[in-house]
Design an enzyme around this catalytic site. Sequence first.
Site, short mmCIF file in Angstrom:
data_model
loop_
_atom_site.label_atom_id
_atom_site.label_comp_id
_atom_site.label_asym_id
_atom_site.label_seq_id
_atom_site.Cartn_x
_atom_site.Cartn_y
_atom_site.Cartn_z
CD GLU A 52 0.84 -6.20 5.19
OE1 GLU A 52 1.63 -7.12 5.47
OE2 GLU A 52 0.21 -6.16 4.11
CB ALA A 75 -0.87 -0.01 1.25
N GLY A 80 0.34 -5.10 0.53
CA GLY A 80 -0.75 -5.05 -0.45
C GLY A 80 -0.34 -5.58 -1.81
CD GLU A 127 -2.94 -7.74 1.83
OE1 GLU A 127 -2.64 -6.55 1.65
OE2 GLU A 127 -3.67 -8.11 2.77
N1 3HC Z 1 4.70 3.30 -0.04
C1 3HC Z 1 5.25 4.45 -0.46
N2 3HC Z 1 6.57 4.63 -0.64
C2 3HC Z 1 7.37 3.59 -0.39
C3 3HC Z 1 6.88 2.34 0.04
C4 3HC Z 1 5.47 2.21 0.21
N3 3HC Z 1 4.90 1.07 0.58
N4 3HC Z 1 7.91 1.50 0.21
C5 3HC Z 1 9.01 2.19 -0.11
N5 3HC Z 1 8.70 3.45 -0.47
C6 3HC Z 1 9.59 4.50 -0.90
C7 3HC Z 1 10.55 4.91 0.20
O1 3HC Z 1 9.95 5.84 1.09
C8 3HC Z 1 11.70 5.47 -0.58
O2 3HC Z 1 11.33 6.78 -0.93
P1 3HC Z 1 12.44 7.91 -1.10
O3 3HC Z 1 13.33 7.46 -2.22
O4 3HC Z 1 11.65 9.12 -1.36
O5 3HC Z 1 13.16 7.93 0.22
C9 3HC Z 1 11.72 4.63 -1.85
O6 3HC Z 1 10.44 3.98 -1.91
C10 3HC Z 1 12.78 3.57 -1.88
O7 3HC Z 1 12.70 2.84 -0.65
P2 3HC Z 1 14.02 2.28 0.04
O8 3HC Z 1 15.04 3.35 0.16
O9 3HC Z 1 13.56 1.60 1.29
O10 3HC Z 1 14.51 1.26 -1.05
P3 3HC Z 1 15.05 -0.21 -0.87
O11 3HC Z 1 15.32 -0.70 -2.24
O12 3HC Z 1 16.13 -0.24 0.14
O13 3HC Z 1 13.82 -1.05 -0.26
C11 3HC Z 1 11.57 -1.86 -0.09
C12 3HC Z 1 12.65 -1.21 -0.99
C13 3HC Z 1 12.01 -3.28 0.27
C14 3HC Z 1 10.30 -1.92 -0.86
C15 3HC Z 1 11.45 -1.03 1.21
O14 3HC Z 1 11.27 0.33 0.87
C16 3HC Z 1 10.30 -1.44 2.07
O15 3HC Z 1 10.42 -2.37 2.85
N6 3HC Z 1 9.17 -0.73 1.98
C17 3HC Z 1 8.04 -0.93 2.83
C18 3HC Z 1 7.20 -2.06 2.31
C19 3HC Z 1 5.98 -2.27 3.16
O16 3HC Z 1 6.02 -2.13 4.37
N7 3HC Z 1 4.87 -2.64 2.53
C20 3HC Z 1 3.65 -2.86 3.23
C21 3HC Z 1 2.90 -1.57 3.33
S1 3HC Z 1 1.44 -1.72 4.34
C22 3HC Z 1 0.32 -2.51 3.32
O17 3HC Z 1 0.64 -2.89 2.23
C23 3HC Z 1 -1.05 -2.65 3.88
C24 3HC Z 1 -1.90 -3.59 3.09
O18 3HC Z 1 -1.91 -4.85 3.71
C25 3HC Z 1 -3.29 -3.10 2.99
#
Ligand code: 3HC
Length: 685
Positions: free
Chosen positions: A129, A67, A106, A109
Amino acid sequence: MLKNNNPFVSYKIEHNIGLITIDYPPVNALSQQVRQGITQGIECFQNEPAVQAIIIQCAQKTFIAGADIKEFGQPPTEPFLPDVVNQIENCNKPVVAALFGTSLGGGFEVALACHYRVALANAKVGLPEVNLGLIPGAGGTQRLPRIVGGAKALQMITEGKHHAVTSLAESGLIDAIFPLESDLCDQTIDFVKQKLGERQLPVKRSGERPIINDVDWVDALQKIKRKARGKEAPVVAVEVLQQTCDKSLTDGMKIERDAFLKLRDSAQSAALRYAFSAEKAAAKVNFNSDPLPVEIVGVIGGGTMGAGIATAFLLSGFNVILIERDDCALAAGTDKIIKNLQTAEQRGIIKQHQYEAGLKRLSTALDYQPLRQCDLVIEAVFEDIQVKKEIFAQLGQICQPNCVLATNTSYLNIDEIALATGRPEQVIGMHFFSPANIMKLLEVVRAAKSSEQALATAMMVAKKLGKIAVLVGVCFGFAGNRMYTRYGREIQQMLLEGASIEQIDKAMTNWGMAMGPLAVQDLSGIDIGHNARSAQPFPEHDPGYFRAAAVMVENGRLGRKTGAGFYHYDESGKAVSDSKASELIAQKAQQLAIEQRSFTDDDIVERAILALISEGLSLYEEGIVRQLSDIDVIWLHGYGFPRHKGGPMFYARQLGVEKVTQLLVKQQSIAGKQIWPDLKMGSLS
Ligand code: 3HC
Ligand code: NAI
């Protein structure tokens, strides 16, 4: 019919297959427009007679990473993700997800709702999450246990880790894994064409199956409560799975969604999301110069830190030259590095060939001449300013002009060390944390004359090492250890005022700290901080505050390494209460005529955390840190501060200026003296 104005999702038909391509940098997060694009794509291809199957794929470096975190905290907008995933699953044509990079949250998912999942061999998937204080909110808790079984799903959801698709090959989750070097789009199209040709691509909806209930729920809930140590989301995840394991997908998803929305609005999730963005903010420093390339790194000193630092560089593919002062120390240092690499191999962090390659990239010497080849040299010898100055004077003579010269000092004045080189602009601090090959935190220290290029180089190197680097300025202990000293000082005072060793440690760990402060001192050696404070490089950090620690050192109780410190350590290494330590502290308090009183656990926590908050505010006012969130990153990664509380400064902001002031006044009135300087709290609001 393929008319489409969506800037991030495009549609194309090839070989009777409808391709939905998401291209939303940087990680294809499921923003409103992306969700909208997927919905319209499915609708459009469903109604298009020429299309026999649909592929959902991504541009950029990864399939959907979840998400869109940026949308959290804003009012939700349609189409909602649960509706999008249900629409995918209910599509009457087979839908295939083409996975690469990290398909997370997401994003995973979406993939779970597709009827087939294919992947490149190095792809990873996961439901992380819980790391954001959430549970999956778009069917993840419902579809995953229907495919891989309840126990495996529970593990994946509560741990929040990324999983290599190759490790899930047997679980029925992935229908085909393609070699790394192949073109994912071509391979996926071939997969679909072949299956269509063989009439083997039926619409296979995981939601229509029951959940595989192979979990002892009572046991699972008990275990997770113990493990979660105050974190809400993993416990909610177990409860949701337990409640829904005999429900239909529709009913299960409703329960899941309610729990997700509640967690999304919780203080813990706000703190964990903040921690994620604070880490990104710490990494974003605008230097007016590009980093220099670094391939060969010199490490001077192969002790605890030097060996760990050398290991970290070897694990990340750098060449390392280790320098020690004599054969014996060199052999010991090399031995430590070999053991570290062996452990990394045993734990599966590296493969056998990487271990061998790592060893080949290590060379050693007893004189400094080989350091001529280095792009970066890190000094990690004894904490003695004279020794360090002599070393840096030699580095100034020997190293090539662009070489970045870094010290790993914990407390010493880097400006003074820098002057010894004759080229202070090349000198910076790179303050690693122990064990340096494991701990993620790195303080990059800007000294008075450090060049932007040297600092930019250190930040770039940190990223390559997989470290979380925070830029800080020169002062006693930099940001982390200076705050830690202030925190320790309050702990010590409370000991002398009558709080027991056990009560202090218990109060702090119950509040969420990874370890009690006195157990930490025993682990790291009570003499280390004592000697640093006694050396007094910055006079305002009066060693006189640490009289309980001093009395331990005077009695040879240095901590674990001497079998006794604040605790006694039995033969198995287990810490046990020791009345001798308490007696020594009580005697000291009596000598100093310190009035004894009883403490509540809340008193202990308040006073300790206020010490952190007050020192953090001073650091920010003095410009030692760029932003308050940098302090939080340091405390989350270097000192075991509970992540679900966001860090000391986030915690202070959540309390608000008024409450913090009230607590400061309360604690000072209990102590009967001014404990904190007059703080400027404006930065908290
Ligand atoms: N939403 C928006 N932006 C995101 C994002 C997300 N889910 N995940 C990463 N980004 C952005 C970061 O903020 C960063 O932005 P920036 O360049 O402006 O600083 C950019 O993407 C690159 O991120 P990283 O520097 O962390 O890059 P890496 O290559 O080291 O890692 C990644 C990539 C593994 C995808 C890592 O960013 C990560 O773990 N992200 C979080 C993923 C996550 O938690 N997903 C679940 C979200 S909750 C959800 O999905 C709810 C659902 O169940 C309904
Ligand atoms: P240590 O005592 O384990 O190792 C120091 C090593 O330096 C020894 O192996 C010694 O032989 C070597 N050495 C001494 N003089 C030398 C010289 N002139 N040339 C080459 N090698 C020389 O010390 P430790 O704990 O590794 O600390 C090193 C530095 O790192 C110190 O400045 C310390 O403050 C800092 N530090 C220590 C941390 C810790 O937890 N131990 C954490 C972060 C920083």
